[in-house]
Design a protein around this motif. Structure first.
Motif, short mmCIF file in Angstrom:
data_model
loop_
_atom_site.label_atom_id
_atom_site.label_comp_id
_atom_site.label_asym_id
_atom_site.label_seq_id
_atom_site.Cartn_x
_atom_site.Cartn_y
_atom_site.Cartn_z
N GLN A 69 -15.75 0.44 3.81
CA GLN A 69 -16.04 0.97 2.54
C GLN A 69 -13.98 1.16 1.38
OE1 GLN A 69 -18.92 2.73 0.71
NE2 GLN A 69 -17.51 2.27 -1.92
N SER A 70 -13.39 2.04 1.90
CA SER A 70 -12.13 1.96 1.11
C SER A 70 -11.29 0.57 0.65
CB SER A 70 -10.94 2.64 2.24
OG SER A 70 -11.50 4.18 2.18
N LEU A 116 -4.22 -6.12 -1.86
CA LEU A 116 -5.25 -6.86 -1.04
C LEU A 116 -4.81 -6.95 -0.16
CD1 LEU A 116 -5.09 -10.07 -3.63
CD2 LEU A 116 -7.70 -8.40 -2.62
N LYS A 117 -3.19 -6.89 0.54
CA LYS A 117 -3.29 -6.48 1.41
C LYS A 117 -3.45 -5.27 2.31
CE LYS A 117 1.98 -8.92 2.07
NZ LYS A 117 3.37 -8.54 2.37
N ARG A 118 -3.80 -4.22 1.64
CA ARG A 118 -4.57 -2.73 2.31
C ARG A 118 -5.74 -2.83 2.15
NH1 ARG A 118 -4.24 0.90 5.15
NH2 ARG A 118 -4.88 3.32 4.28
N ALA A 119 -6.32 -4.39 1.28
CA ALA A 119 -7.46 -4.70 1.39
C ALA A 119 -7.78 -4.77 3.01
CB ALA A 119 -7.63 -5.31 0.79
N MET A 136 -12.29 -12.81 8.38
CA MET A 136 -11.62 -11.91 7.52
C MET A 136 -10.78 -12.39 6.85
SD MET A 136 -9.71 -8.72 8.91
CE MET A 136 -11.25 -7.98 9.87
N ALA A 137 -10.76 -12.51 5.64
CA ALA A 137 -9.18 -12.23 4.63
C ALA A 137 -8.50 -12.04 5.06
CB ALA A 137 -9.76 -12.26 3.09
N LYS A 138 -7.16 -12.85 4.40
CA LYS A 138 -5.75 -12.56 4.92
C LYS A 138 -5.77 -13.00 3.47
CE LYS A 138 -5.38 -16.05 9.07
NZ LYS A 138 -4.89 -16.87 9.60
N SER A 139 -4.06 -12.02 3.45
CA SER A 139 -3.47 -11.14 2.13
C SER A 139 -2.43 -12.24 2.30
CB SER A 139 -2.37 -10.08 2.25
OG SER A 139 -1.78 -10.32 3.64
N GLU A 163 -6.13 -4.54 5.67
CA GLU A 163 -5.43 -3.71 6.38
C GLU A 163 -7.06 -2.87 7.26
OE1 GLU A 163 -2.06 -1.44 5.60
OE2 GLU A 163 -0.76 -3.27 5.71
N LEU A 164 -7.64 -2.21 5.97
CA LEU A 164 -9.13 -1.35 5.88
C LEU A 164 -9.63 -2.05 6.46
CD1 LEU A 164 -8.22 0.33 2.80
CD2 LEU A 164 -8.54 1.51 5.00
#
Length: 249
Positions: free
Chosen positions: A32-33, A19-22, A1-4, A24-25
């Motif tokens: 999808q989100s 990207l932080k929100r990405a 998983m990517a880190k922000s 988290e989701l």
């Protein structure tokens, strides 16, 4: 998983936030989100890259962008396979008095620019406020980047004194849509009970209360009267599926 963690200057704060929100989701399995946020964040980082002069910063940005692109591609492949297998299912629970669930907020990630046809099954497009709900939903479709050409509505006729008003209201909406180059196809059924919205890109959204999940505003000058992201909702559940072959009514 990517880190922000980006280590960028203040000019890239929008990319950092998205990207932080990405991430988290992503960690919550809301793929999808997350994909939508990754794609938006990548676009923002590419804009930052174009304006960066320092070679070291450029190399760092390219590595970050590459990592996010890899993660976004993996999520996209996973979702595409889920759709292909007919296994995709997402559920959203709207709590009593919750806000932030306007039609735009709820439907935007499923309304791609390929959507040209929409089907709505809802037995309760009868009363004035329900007609306005349907009108507001149509306005959202027309404002999207894609070009919706046809909207199908299957609903039930009002059995009381409001029948004439219902038919008249839907006729006005149909004429207004026609002026925007959109065809509204109306059909009535006395046996309809289910509530479902389908887009011809395969997305199917089932809302327990149909389009009528907003509460009445407290008064004409209260927040939420105009902006439905601020309008309190009735408790309901939203189920989202994907079907490669979207049926027609």
């Amino acid at each position: 998983m990517a880190k922000s963690g980006l280590g960028l200057d203040a000019g890239s704060s929008a990319a950092v936030t998205v990207l932080k929100r990405a991430v988290e989701l992503d960690s919550e399995f809301r793929y999808q989100s997350a994909l939508v946020c990754y794609q938006e964040g990548i676009d923002l980082l590419l804009q930052v890259l174009k304006g960066t002069k320092d070679d070291t910063k450029k190399d760092n940005l390219r590595k970050k962008i590459s990592g996010y692109m890899d993660r976004a591609e993996n999520i996209k492949k996973y979702l595409d396979q889920e759709k292909e297998d007919g296994k995709y299912h997402k559920q959203i629970k709207i709590d009593e008095n919750a806000i932030g669930f306007s039609y735009e907020s709820l439907f935007q990630e499923y309304l791609s620019d390929t959507v040209t046809e929409v089907w709505i099954e809802d037995p309760y497009i009868r009363y004035i406020h329900q007609l306005y709900n349907f009108l507001r939903f149509c306005e959202m479709l027309i404002k999207r980047p894609g070009k919706v050409k046809t909207i199908h509505l299957l609903t039930a006729l009002d059995e009381g004194d409001g029948k004439e008003r219902q038919i008249s209201g839907l006729k006005e909406i149909k004429e207004s849509l026609r002026s925007h180059g959109v065809l509204l196809k109306l059909e009535y059924s006395s046996s309809i009970h289910d509530r479902e919205i389908r887009f011809n890109n395969g997305w199917i959204i089932k809302i327990g209360r149909g389009l009528d999940y907003f509460k009445k505003p407290q008064n004409r000058f209260s927040l939420g009267y105009c902006d439905f992201d601020l309008r309190p909702c009735h408790e309901t559940t939203v189920d989202i599926f994907h079907n490669k072959h979207t049926k027609k009514i």
